[in-house]
Design a protein around this motif. Structure first.
Motif, PDB file in Angstrom:
ATOM      1  N   TYR A   1      16.985   2.252   5.952  1.00 52.87           N
ATOM      2  CA  TYR A   1      16.364   2.523   4.654  1.00 52.87           C
ATOM      3  C   TYR A   1      16.140   1.243   3.864  1.00 52.87           C
ATOM      4  O   TYR A   1      15.174   1.146   3.086  1.00 52.87           O
ATOM      5  N   GLY A   2      17.020   0.264   4.043  1.00 53.26           N
ATOM      6  CA  GLY A   2      16.772  -1.029   3.412  1.00 53.26           C
ATOM      7  C   GLY A   2      15.488  -1.655   3.932  1.00 53.26           C
ATOM      8  O   GLY A   2      14.685  -2.214   3.171  1.00 53.26           O
ATOM      9  N   LEU A   3      15.282  -1.541   5.260  1.00 49.44           N
ATOM     10  CA  LEU A   3      14.060  -2.066   5.862  1.00 49.44           C
ATOM     11  C   LEU A   3      12.832  -1.314   5.365  1.00 49.44           C
ATOM     12  O   LEU A   3      11.805  -1.920   5.026  1.00 49.44           O
ATOM     13  N   LEU A   4      12.932   0.025   5.293  1.00 50.92           N
ATOM     14  CA  LEU A   4      11.800   0.815   4.810  1.00 50.92           C
ATOM     15  C   LEU A   4      11.478   0.489   3.353  1.00 50.92           C
ATOM     16  O   LEU A   4      10.303   0.391   2.971  1.00 50.92           O
ATOM     17  N   GLY A   5      12.545   0.320   2.543  1.00 49.65           N
ATOM     18  CA  GLY A   5      12.308  -0.055   1.145  1.00 49.65           C
ATOM     19  C   GLY A   5      11.619  -1.401   1.046  1.00 49.65           C
ATOM     20  O   GLY A   5      10.694  -1.588   0.242  1.00 49.65           O
ATOM     21  N   GLY A   6      12.049  -2.356   1.885  1.00 49.94           N
ATOM     22  CA  GLY A   6      11.404  -3.666   1.900  1.00 49.94           C
ATOM     23  C   GLY A   6       9.957  -3.589   2.343  1.00 49.94           C
ATOM     24  O   GLY A   6       9.081  -4.260   1.772  1.00 49.94           O
TER      25      GLY A   6
ATOM     26  N   LEU B   1       3.048  -5.088  -2.822  1.00 47.85           N
ATOM     27  CA  LEU B   1       2.641  -6.458  -3.150  1.00 47.85           C
ATOM     28  C   LEU B   1       1.298  -6.798  -2.506  1.00 47.85           C
ATOM     29  O   LEU B   1       0.455  -7.458  -3.124  1.00 47.85           O
ATOM     30  N   ALA B   2       1.116  -6.347  -1.265  1.00 49.33           N
ATOM     31  CA  ALA B   2      -0.153  -6.615  -0.579  1.00 49.33           C
ATOM     32  C   ALA B   2      -1.309  -5.970  -1.338  1.00 49.33           C
ATOM     33  O   ALA B   2      -2.340  -6.609  -1.595  1.00 49.33           O
ATOM     34  N   ARG B   3      -1.130  -4.712  -1.713  1.00 49.71           N
ATOM     35  CA  ARG B   3      -2.197  -4.018  -2.447  1.00 49.71           C
ATOM     36  C   ARG B   3      -2.490  -4.706  -3.777  1.00 49.71           C
ATOM     37  O   ARG B   3      -3.639  -4.832  -4.175  1.00 49.71           O
ATOM     38  N   ALA B   4      -1.417  -5.157  -4.452  1.00 50.35           N
ATOM     39  CA  ALA B   4      -1.621  -5.839  -5.735  1.00 50.35           C
ATOM     40  C   ALA B   4      -2.413  -7.127  -5.555  1.00 50.35           C
ATOM     41  O   ALA B   4      -3.125  -7.561  -6.459  1.00 50.35           O
ATOM     42  N   GLY B   5      -2.280  -7.752  -4.374  1.00 48.00           N
ATOM     43  CA  GLY B   5      -3.002  -8.985  -4.099  1.00 48.00           C
ATOM     44  C   GLY B   5      -4.316  -8.780  -3.359  1.00 48.00           C
ATOM     45  O   GLY B   5      -4.928  -9.757  -2.914  1.00 48.00           O
ATOM     46  N   GLY B   6      -4.744  -7.523  -3.216  1.00 49.82           N
ATOM     47  CA  GLY B   6      -6.007  -7.236  -2.543  1.00 49.82           C
ATOM     48  C   GLY B   6      -5.944  -7.429  -1.037  1.00 49.82           C
ATOM     49  O   GLY B   6      -6.969  -7.652  -0.388  1.00 49.82           O
ATOM     50  N   ILE B   7      -4.758  -7.344  -0.459  1.00 47.56           N
ATOM     51  CA  ILE B   7      -4.577  -7.533   0.987  1.00 47.56           C
ATOM     52  C   ILE B   7      -4.397  -6.169   1.653  1.00 47.56           C
ATOM     53  O   ILE B   7      -3.512  -5.401   1.249  1.00 47.56           O
ATOM     54  N   PRO B   8      -5.202  -5.840   2.662  1.00 44.98           N
ATOM     55  CA  PRO B   8      -4.999  -4.570   3.372  1.00 44.98           C
ATOM     56  C   PRO B   8      -3.617  -4.547   4.041  1.00 44.98           C
ATOM     57  O   PRO B   8      -3.218  -5.515   4.697  1.00 44.98           O
ATOM     58  N   VAL B   9      -2.899  -3.463   3.859  1.00 48.64           N
ATOM     59  CA  VAL B   9      -1.555  -3.352   4.424  1.00 48.64           C
ATOM     60  C   VAL B   9      -1.602  -3.395   5.950  1.00 48.64           C
ATOM     61  O   VAL B   9      -0.694  -3.906   6.599  1.00 48.64           O
TER      62      VAL B   9
ATOM     63  N   ALA C   1      15.036 -15.847  -6.415  1.00 41.72           N
ATOM     64  CA  ALA C   1      14.625 -15.946  -7.816  1.00 41.72           C
ATOM     65  C   ALA C   1      13.113 -16.146  -7.917  1.00 41.72           C
ATOM     66  O   ALA C   1      12.441 -15.554  -8.776  1.00 41.72           O
ATOM     67  N   THR C   2      12.569 -16.993  -7.046  1.00 46.14           N
ATOM     68  CA  THR C   2      11.111 -17.215  -7.035  1.00 46.14           C
ATOM     69  C   THR C   2      10.380 -15.929  -6.687  1.00 46.14           C
ATOM     70  O   THR C   2       9.349 -15.587  -7.296  1.00 46.14           O
ATOM     71  N   LEU C   3      10.913 -15.207  -5.698  1.00 45.94           N
ATOM     72  CA  LEU C   3      10.275 -13.963  -5.275  1.00 45.94           C
ATOM     73  C   LEU C   3      10.307 -12.925  -6.394  1.00 45.94           C
ATOM     74  O   LEU C   3       9.320 -12.211  -6.623  1.00 45.94           O
ATOM     75  N   ILE C   4      11.405 -12.866  -7.136  1.00 48.55           N
ATOM     76  CA  ILE C   4      11.489 -11.918  -8.250  1.00 48.55           C
ATOM     77  C   ILE C   4      10.441 -12.246  -9.300  1.00 48.55           C
ATOM     78  O   ILE C   4       9.753 -11.350  -9.816  1.00 48.55           O
ATOM     79  N   ARG C   5      10.274 -13.536  -9.627  1.00 50.34           N
ATOM     80  CA  ARG C   5       9.250 -13.923 -10.608  1.00 50.34           C
ATOM     81  C   ARG C   5       7.854 -13.552 -10.109  1.00 50.34           C
ATOM     82  O   ARG C   5       7.029 -13.045 -10.877  1.00 50.34           O
TER      83      ARG C   5
ATOM     84  N   THR D   1       6.994 -11.176  -7.954  1.00 51.22           N
ATOM     85  CA  THR D   1       6.755  -9.729  -7.928  1.00 51.22           C
ATOM     86  C   THR D   1       6.549  -9.180  -9.337  1.00 51.22           C
ATOM     87  O   THR D   1       5.734  -8.280  -9.556  1.00 51.22           O
ATOM     88  N   GLU D   2       7.288  -9.729 -10.293  1.00 56.16           N
ATOM     89  CA  GLU D   2       7.099  -9.302 -11.685  1.00 56.16           C
ATOM     90  C   GLU D   2       5.715  -9.701 -12.184  1.00 56.16           C
ATOM     91  O   GLU D   2       5.051  -8.939 -12.899  1.00 56.16           O
ATOM     92  N   ALA D   3       5.268 -10.888 -11.792  1.00 53.19           N
ATOM     93  CA  ALA D   3       3.941 -11.353 -12.217  1.00 53.19           C
ATOM     94  C   ALA D   3       2.836 -10.483 -11.647  1.00 53.19           C
ATOM     95  O   ALA D   3       1.783 -10.310 -12.269  1.00 53.19           O
ATOM     96  N   GLN D   4       3.067  -9.911 -10.462  1.00 57.84           N
ATOM     97  CA  GLN D   4       2.063  -9.046  -9.841  1.00 57.84           C
ATOM     98  C   GLN D   4       2.207  -7.585 -10.257  1.00 57.84           C
ATOM     99  O   GLN D   4       1.463  -6.729  -9.795  1.00 57.84           O
ATOM    100  N   GLY D   5       3.193  -7.308 -11.115  1.00 53.78           N
ATOM    101  CA  GLY D   5       3.339  -5.956 -11.631  1.00 53.78           C
ATOM    102  C   GLY D   5       4.039  -4.995 -10.693  1.00 53.78           C
ATOM    103  O   GLY D   5       3.941  -3.776 -10.874  1.00 53.78           O
ATOM    104  N   VAL D   6       4.769  -5.519  -9.686  1.00 56.60           N
ATOM    105  CA  VAL D   6       5.480  -4.636  -8.762  1.00 56.60           C
ATOM    106  C   VAL D   6       6.914  -5.139  -8.551  1.00 56.60           C
ATOM    107  O   VAL D   6       7.306  -5.531  -7.453  1.00 56.60           O
ATOM    108  N   PRO D   7       7.718  -5.156  -9.613  1.00 63.71           N
ATOM    109  CA  PRO D   7       9.121  -5.573  -9.457  1.00 63.71           C
ATOM    110  C   PRO D   7       9.876  -4.582  -8.572  1.00 63.71           C
ATOM    111  O   PRO D   7       9.457  -3.428  -8.411  1.00 63.71           O
ATOM    112  N   PHE D   8      10.996  -5.023  -7.999  1.00 63.86           N
ATOM    113  CA  PHE D   8      11.766  -4.189  -7.069  1.00 63.86           C
ATOM    114  C   PHE D   8      13.244  -4.363  -7.362  1.00 63.86           C
ATOM    115  O   PHE D   8      13.791  -5.473  -7.267  1.00 63.86           O
ATOM    116  N   ALA D   9      13.922  -3.280  -7.739  1.00 64.64           N
ATOM    117  CA  ALA D   9      15.333  -3.347  -8.103  1.00 64.64           C
ATOM    118  C   ALA D   9      16.195  -3.844  -6.943  1.00 64.64           C
ATOM    119  O   ALA D   9      17.257  -4.432  -7.169  1.00 64.64           O
TER     120      ALA D   9
END
Length: 296
Positions: free
Chosen positions: A172-177, A184-192, A237-241, A243-251
């Motif tokens: 489930y950790g892998l699926l969540g990731g 993130l891909a969709r937010a960046g216009g990248i086909p999944v 920390a860089t990844l968190i910034r 993801t937040e900038a792209q509007g898809v933060p992840f707890a």
């Protein structure tokens, strides 16, 4: 193979697949389900009660919703002389509880965790790990092998569930990731579909690192750090910034950073990233301490 009678309690997707595998092999099969309609089209004897179904066979396979349902199905049933194989998901403690109940009521108990989708039960793609009474896989080896590859992990009935919850947590950790990566891909216009092959390739490259981490964790030795906690803290920390900038933060990333910070605050920044596993113990102790304070 002798055509010995087998009982299956529970006819959800998994239970029905188990019953069908036994039927295909020529075993007389008795089934029971709260809703008898679930047995429609199945070449098996439909029992009027769980007690009647258990009485029909020496091997009884249980595949119901959860531990509570398994308890309810077996409550008051005469299981003396039976081999109970419980493939219902639950915790290690729950498996041990049922094993104790079975022993007190004259039955041998084996707990199993299934690694297959129902459609692959009985094929090479199916495997089941078991723990509990060694007499069951010895006596009923051939029928159990009909369901998939058999791996016996020892006499502790909770051991199979211990493996299961750890493996499922990783899954489930892998699926969540993956789902976060897709967002993130969709937010960046990248086909999944274009991202996924690259992600899979990278995950395959990580396998040696996971093997090394496992060896470090078992040995409790984290000094030979090719990938230090401090270095990875910066990356997380860089990844968190980002993801937040792209509007898809992840707890999940925030939780990982908190576990990393616990190790750095304890002076282990230069240790291997695998040492973060020790943070779970610190979190557990903190929760226990907090609960103790609440009671005082």
């Amino acid at each position: 193979m002798t055509s010995e009678a087998i009982t299956v309690l529970g006819l959800g997707n998994l239970g029905r697949a188990l019953a069908e595998a036994f039927v295909r092999a020529g075993h007389p099969v008795t089934v029971w389900n709260r809703s008898a309609a679930k047995a429609s089209g199945l070449a098996a004897t439909v029992a009027g009660s769980a007690a009647e179904a258990v009485a029909a066979s020496g091997l009884v396979v249980v595949a119901v919703l959860d531990h509570q349902a398994a308890q309810e199905v077996l409550r008051g049933v005469d299981v003396r002389g039976r081999a109970l194989v419980n493939l219902t998901s639950g915790t290690p403690g729950e498996a041990r509880e049922l094993a104790e109940w079975a022993a007190a009521n004259g039955a041998d108990y084996l707990h199993g965790a299934v690694y297959a989708v129902p459609q692959t039960i009985g094929t090479d793609a199916s495997s089941i790990i078991y723990s509990g009474s060694p007499a069951v896989p010895e006596r009923w080896r051939e029928p159990l092998a009909l369901l998939g590859k058999v791996t016996f992990l020892g006499a502790d009935a909770g051991r199979a569930s211990g493996y299961d919850v750890a493996i499922l947590s990783g899954m489930y950790g892998l699926l969540g990731g993956f789902l976060h990566a897709a967002a993130l891909a969709r937010a960046g216009g990248i086909p999944v579909t274009e991202l996924t092959p690259m992600l899979l390739s990278w995950l395959e490259d990580l396998q040696p690192a996971l093997t090394t981490f496992a060896e470090e964790i078992d040995a409790g030795s984290y000094d030979n750090a090719e990938s230090s906690i401090a270095m990875n803290r910066s990356g997380v920390a860089t990844l968190i910034r980002a993801t937040e900038a792209q509007g898809v933060p992840f707890a999940g990333l925030d939780a990982l950073q908190a576990l990393v910070d616990l190790q750095i605050d304890s002076g282990h920044g230069e240790a291997s990233l695998s040492r973060v596993v020790e943070s779970f113990g610190l979190v557990s102790q903190g929760l226990a301490g907090g609960q103790q304070e609440d009671r005082q």
